[in-house]
Design a protein around this motif. Structure first.
Motif, short mmCIF file in Angstrom:
data_model
loop_
_atom_site.label_atom_id
_atom_site.label_comp_id
_atom_site.label_asym_id
_atom_site.label_seq_id
_atom_site.Cartn_x
_atom_site.Cartn_y
_atom_site.Cartn_z
N SER A 177 0.82 -1.22 0.00
CA SER A 177 0.00 0.00 0.00
C SER A 177 0.85 1.27 0.00
O SER A 177 0.43 2.30 -0.53
N LYS A 178 2.04 1.19 0.59
CA LYS A 178 2.91 2.37 0.63
C LYS A 178 3.30 2.81 -0.78
O LYS A 178 3.51 4.00 -1.02
N VAL A 179 3.39 1.85 -1.68
CA VAL A 179 3.68 2.17 -3.08
C VAL A 179 2.40 2.45 -3.85
O VAL A 179 2.28 3.44 -4.58
N ARG A 180 1.42 1.58 -3.66
CA ARG A 180 0.18 1.68 -4.44
C ARG A 180 -0.59 2.96 -4.17
O ARG A 180 -1.33 3.46 -5.04
N SER A 181 -0.41 3.54 -3.00
CA SER A 181 -1.14 4.76 -2.65
C SER A 181 -0.78 5.95 -3.54
O SER A 181 -1.53 6.93 -3.61
N ARG A 182 0.35 5.86 -4.23
CA ARG A 182 0.74 6.97 -5.11
C ARG A 182 -0.29 7.21 -6.21
O ARG A 182 -0.50 8.35 -6.65
N ILE A 183 -0.94 6.16 -6.67
CA ILE A 183 -1.94 6.33 -7.71
C ILE A 183 -3.21 6.94 -7.16
O ILE A 183 -3.94 7.65 -7.86
N GLU A 184 -3.49 6.67 -5.88
CA GLU A 184 -4.65 7.29 -5.24
C GLU A 184 -4.47 8.80 -5.13
O GLU A 184 -5.45 9.55 -5.16
#
Length: 339
Positions: free
Chosen positions: A285-292
């Motif tokens: 999530s620490k990486v994936r949150s960048r798209i959010e």
């Protein structure tokens, strides 16, 4: 009170001191680089035809960028260009210059869409980022966001026919046809119903540019567009996505293509996530949150993200311009940081 000769200049200076965000667009975006591409939508004018000359194509493109960033209607765009000094300066207009009206803005956007220039401009800029040191690095993230359109007031029979791609257009008046979006679809998410389209995007982890996108109706499942928008030129084979994209088939396909899948896990009623799986989700999530952050920025800047267009073709143009507008703003931000 009488206006002074330099009042406008003083006001502009104050806007600059307070950090006019549009100034960096003129400083870093090479607007003239794509004049030749935009000129192709202008029909050759007969020398005997009268009337005013058309507005400059680069000016019109910049207007569409403004409109996409702030999610403005055509009428609001025309009004705010006349009203805001920062908009006028960005467009290179003075108080005495002609301003394109709402119909002219609509027509130019239609011409861009018909010529396929929105996608072409998006791809051109992606190449420009890469040439200027912003290669796609450290992996990629995929996600989708629902873009709502005004809800349709159809009968049950009409909705059933539309779902079968057989809208009862023969029973509709011309005026009704113009107001009916038969391409949009319903979808239920987190217990709420939405009507519209989906903006599927793929973002590189390092620079957070939208590297590719696809527009579908809202009923299309996120995973159906997964592999189609992956970037094989990313320097890393890591792929991040939420649990909607996770399946054994997807993971096997990614592995066959040489990718390393980092897909969120999802618990079920009779099978809760283990502590190890929860820790793995938090790490991803620490990486994936960048798209959010991208969807959040678009919502925060534009407010209510409802498309005021009819049909898939126009939705693709508006959503494509929205993604391009984000990339332009992101590029300027990175240029300011690196300066």
């Amino acid at each position: 009170m009488q206006n002074g000769l330099f009042d406008v200049e003083f006001r502009m200076d104050e806007l600059s001191k307070n950090g006019d965000p549009l100034e960096k667009f003129n400083k870093y975006v090479p607007w003239e680089e794509f004049r030749s591409k935009l000129e192709v939508i202008r029909k050759k004018r007969n020398g005997n035809v009268g009337g005013r000359p058309p507005f400059d194509v680069v000016l019109m493109m910049k207007i569409l960028v403004l409109q996409s960033i702030y999610n403005l209607s055509d009428d609001s765009t025309e009004y705010l260009i006349r009203d805001r000094l920062s908009f006028m300066r960005f467009l290179g207009l003075s108080l005495g210059d002609r301003v394109p009206d709402a119909k002219t803005i609509w027509l130019f956007r239609e011409q861009m869409g018909n010529a396929g220039l929105v996608r072409e401009m998006f791809d051109w800029f992606d190449g420009y980022w890469r040439k200027n040191g912003f290669m796609a690095k450290q992996g990629q993230i995929v996600d989708a966001s629902i873009v709502s359109v005004p809800k349709q007031r159809n009968s049950r029979k009409e909705n059933e026919a539309i779902k079968k791609d057989e809208p009862p257009v023969e029973n509709w008046s011309d005026a009704k046809k113009r107001q009916k979006d038969t391409d949009a679809r319903w979808v239920k998410k987190n217990g709420k119903n939405f009507y519209g389209y989906k903006n599927h995007i793929q973002v590189d982890v390092k620079h957070k540019f939208v590297r590719d996108y696809e527009v579908t109706d809202a009923s299309v499942h996120d995973s159906n567009v997964f592999e189609a928008i992956l970037d094989e030129n990313n320097t890393s084979k890591d792929v991040y996505a939420d649990s909607a994209y996770r399946s054994q088939e997807k993971e096997e396909n990614l592995k066959k293509q040489g990718y390393r899948a980092h897909l969120q896990r999802k618990g079920y009623r009779n099978k809760a996530l283990t502590e190890w799986e929860k820790r793995g989700n938090r790490t991803r999530s620490k990486v994936r949150s960048r798209i959010e952050h991208i969807f959040g920025i678009q919502s925060q800047r534009a407010g209510n993200l409802i498309l005021r267009t009819i049909g898939m073709a126009r939705a693709k143009v508006k959503i494509g311009l929205r993604n391009l507008g984000f990339n332009l703003e992101r590029f300027c931000t990175l240029m300011v940081v690196s300066a």
